[in-house]
Design a protein around this motif. Sequence first.
Motif, PDB file in Angstrom:
ATOM      1  N   LEU A 117      -8.159  -5.445  -3.459  1.00  0.00           N
ATOM      2  CA  LEU A 117      -7.608  -5.567  -2.112  1.00  0.00           C
ATOM      3  C   LEU A 117      -8.374  -6.586  -1.284  1.00  0.00           C
ATOM      4  CD1 LEU A 117      -6.761  -1.844  -1.264  1.00  0.00           C
ATOM      5  CD2 LEU A 117      -5.284  -3.606  -2.222  1.00  0.00           C
ATOM      6  N   GLU A 118      -9.681  -6.662  -1.506  1.00  0.00           N
ATOM      7  CA  GLU A 118     -10.477  -7.684  -0.818  1.00  0.00           C
ATOM      8  C   GLU A 118     -10.053  -9.094  -1.228  1.00  0.00           C
ATOM      9  OE1 GLU A 118     -14.438  -6.638  -1.854  1.00  0.00           O
ATOM     10  OE2 GLU A 118     -14.686  -5.229  -0.189  1.00  0.00           O
ATOM     11  N   LYS A 119      -9.533  -9.238  -2.459  1.00  0.00           N
ATOM     12  CA  LYS A 119      -9.050 -10.536  -2.941  1.00  0.00           C
ATOM     13  C   LYS A 119      -7.590 -10.768  -2.552  1.00  0.00           C
ATOM     14  CE  LYS A 119     -11.192 -12.985  -4.841  1.00  0.00           C
ATOM     15  NZ  LYS A 119     -12.126 -14.012  -4.318  1.00  0.00           N
ATOM     16  N   GLN A 120      -7.096  -9.957  -1.632  1.00  0.00           N
ATOM     17  CA  GLN A 120      -5.754 -10.103  -1.061  1.00  0.00           C
ATOM     18  C   GLN A 120      -4.625  -9.763  -2.024  1.00  0.00           C
ATOM     19  OE1 GLN A 120      -5.396 -10.710   2.383  1.00  0.00           O
ATOM     20  NE2 GLN A 120      -7.575 -10.257   2.112  1.00  0.00           N
ATOM     21  N   VAL A 121      -4.909  -8.945  -3.032  1.00  0.00           N
ATOM     22  CA  VAL A 121      -3.811  -8.373  -3.819  1.00  0.00           C
ATOM     23  C   VAL A 121      -3.113  -7.358  -2.915  1.00  0.00           C
ATOM     24  CG1 VAL A 121      -3.211  -6.952  -5.806  1.00  0.00           C
ATOM     25  CG2 VAL A 121      -4.972  -8.730  -6.024  1.00  0.00           C
ATOM     26  N   PRO A 122      -1.815  -7.495  -2.647  1.00  0.00           N
ATOM     27  CA  PRO A 122      -1.152  -6.657  -1.645  1.00  0.00           C
ATOM     28  C   PRO A 122      -1.131  -5.161  -1.951  1.00  0.00           C
ATOM     29  CG  PRO A 122       0.148  -8.623  -2.069  1.00  0.00           C
ATOM     30  CD  PRO A 122      -0.924  -8.572  -3.126  1.00  0.00           C
ATOM     31  N   LEU A 123      -0.990  -4.793  -3.237  1.00  0.00           N
ATOM     32  CA  LEU A 123      -0.822  -3.376  -3.577  1.00  0.00           C
ATOM     33  C   LEU A 123      -1.377  -3.125  -4.969  1.00  0.00           C
ATOM     34  CD1 LEU A 123       2.207  -1.127  -2.860  1.00  0.00           C
ATOM     35  CD2 LEU A 123       1.395  -1.310  -5.216  1.00  0.00           C
ATOM     36  N   VAL A 124      -2.064  -1.985  -5.118  1.00  0.00           N
ATOM     37  CA  VAL A 124      -2.659  -1.604  -6.402  1.00  0.00           C
ATOM     38  C   VAL A 124      -2.308  -0.152  -6.705  1.00  0.00           C
ATOM     39  CG1 VAL A 124      -4.777  -1.417  -7.765  1.00  0.00           C
ATOM     40  CG2 VAL A 124      -4.594  -3.182  -5.980  1.00  0.00           C
ATOM     41  N   ILE A 125      -1.925   0.102  -7.932  1.00  0.00           N
ATOM     42  CA  ILE A 125      -1.758   1.471  -8.429  1.00  0.00           C
ATOM     43  C   ILE A 125      -2.845   1.693  -9.469  1.00  0.00           C
ATOM     44  CG2 ILE A 125      -0.273   3.039  -9.751  1.00  0.00           C
ATOM     45  CD1 ILE A 125       2.127   1.682  -8.413  1.00  0.00           C
ATOM     46  N   ALA A 126      -3.628   2.768  -9.283  1.00  0.00           N
ATOM     47  CA  ALA A 126      -4.781   3.009 -10.147  1.00  0.00           C
ATOM     48  C   ALA A 126      -5.015   4.508 -10.275  1.00  0.00           C
ATOM     49  CB  ALA A 126      -6.017   2.314  -9.580  1.00  0.00           C
ATOM     50  N   THR A 127      -5.964   4.879 -11.134  1.00  0.00           N
ATOM     51  CA  THR A 127      -6.308   6.288 -11.355  1.00  0.00           C
ATOM     52  C   THR A 127      -7.771   6.516 -11.018  1.00  0.00           C
ATOM     53  OG1 THR A 127      -6.970   5.943 -13.647  1.00  0.00           O
ATOM     54  CG2 THR A 127      -4.651   6.413 -13.250  1.00  0.00           C
ATOM     55  N   SER A 128      -8.098   7.740 -10.624  1.00  0.00           N
ATOM     56  CA  SER A 128      -9.474   8.010 -10.194  1.00  0.00           C
ATOM     57  C   SER A 128     -10.341   8.640 -11.271  1.00  0.00           C
ATOM     58  CB  SER A 128      -9.473   8.911  -8.956  1.00  0.00           C
ATOM     59  OG  SER A 128      -8.899  10.149  -9.277  1.00  0.00           O
ATOM     60  N   SER A 129      -9.757   9.114 -12.356  1.00  0.00           N
ATOM     61  CA  SER A 129     -10.563   9.630 -13.470  1.00  0.00           C
ATOM     62  C   SER A 129      -9.708   9.644 -14.729  1.00  0.00           C
ATOM     63  CB  SER A 129     -11.133  11.019 -13.154  1.00  0.00           C
ATOM     64  OG  SER A 129     -10.135  11.994 -13.153  1.00  0.00           O
ATOM     65  N   SER A 130     -10.140  10.356 -15.741  1.00  0.00           N
ATOM     66  CA  SER A 130      -9.434  10.340 -17.022  1.00  0.00           C
ATOM     67  C   SER A 130      -8.006  10.862 -16.885  1.00  0.00           C
ATOM     68  CB  SER A 130     -10.191  11.187 -18.045  1.00  0.00           C
ATOM     69  OG  SER A 130     -11.468  10.646 -18.273  1.00  0.00           O
ATOM     70  N   VAL A 131      -7.085  10.193 -17.560  1.00  0.00           N
ATOM     71  CA  VAL A 131      -5.677  10.587 -17.554  1.00  0.00           C
ATOM     72  C   VAL A 131      -5.215  10.712 -18.997  1.00  0.00           C
ATOM     73  CG1 VAL A 131      -3.344   9.926 -16.849  1.00  0.00           C
ATOM     74  CG2 VAL A 131      -5.284   9.401 -15.379  1.00  0.00           C
ATOM     75  N   GLU A 132      -4.486  11.769 -19.299  1.00  0.00           N
ATOM     76  CA  GLU A 132      -3.999  11.970 -20.661  1.00  0.00           C
ATOM     77  C   GLU A 132      -3.059  10.838 -21.083  1.00  0.00           C
ATOM     78  OE1 GLU A 132      -2.324  15.775 -21.560  1.00  0.00           O
ATOM     79  OE2 GLU A 132      -3.763  16.808 -20.263  1.00  0.00           O
ATOM     80  N   ASP A 133      -3.204  10.425 -22.314  1.00  0.00           N
ATOM     81  CA  ASP A 133      -2.421   9.324 -22.867  1.00  0.00           C
ATOM     82  C   ASP A 133      -0.921   9.552 -22.692  1.00  0.00           C
ATOM     83  OD1 ASP A 133      -1.840   7.011 -24.436  1.00  0.00           O
ATOM     84  OD2 ASP A 133      -1.616   8.268 -26.203  1.00  0.00           O
TER      85      ASP A 133
END
Length: 230
Positions: A117-133
Amino acid sequence: MDILFFAFANDRDNPLPSLEAEDEFIYSLLAPRQAQSHFVIHRDQSVSIEKLAEYLTLYRHNIVLFHYSGHAGKEHLSLDDEQASAYGIAEMLGNCPRLKAVILNGCSTAGQVTRLLEKQVPLVIATSSSVEDEKAKEFAIQFYRSLSNQETITQAFEAARGKVLTIQASVPFVRDTLSVDAPDEPVWGIFQTADLIEAQEWSLPLGSSNTTGAVMAVNELLLETLVSAL
């Protein structure tokens, strides 16, 4: 032409069983739109640092969406058995002036959100910890199913959220501006800076209208006129 960049990486020693199915299903959803010249799909099924750098440079003026699926962490993405620094990836993505969204469908990628976001990417979808495959696969499939139907990225996120919650009702989700502190439970989050809030309404490009037929008709008329004059 707008480009959707899909990067997949699977560790040979610790493979993700659902990753190939995720890749294939996403492509099957979006391929009809590509065939209509709405956008171009760049699909790397075994991405390396070298290939990522090459194509982010080559396509940087045309990339509108970047998606990664594979092993990851707070400070890296695992690319073809080598760890790529999230800091460097953010630098490269920040040089893509038309980029609208980054989707990091791996474990614990929320640590990368603030830098993006600091590099001006408008929107990010991410995870905060391990996610099942398997859940990661289902999230991605439903997300792109909705996007392919011309829903906004926020609507697609909500649809993907609903799909995962039908599998496990206790999986939490979050929306926030700027960044997120990683909780103890797996979380998909959608993040954007406050001044780029309109990024939530982005949807897949529809391409430009095909004027080839009109141009050909004009050329034929000119040719007929020249023949008549001669």
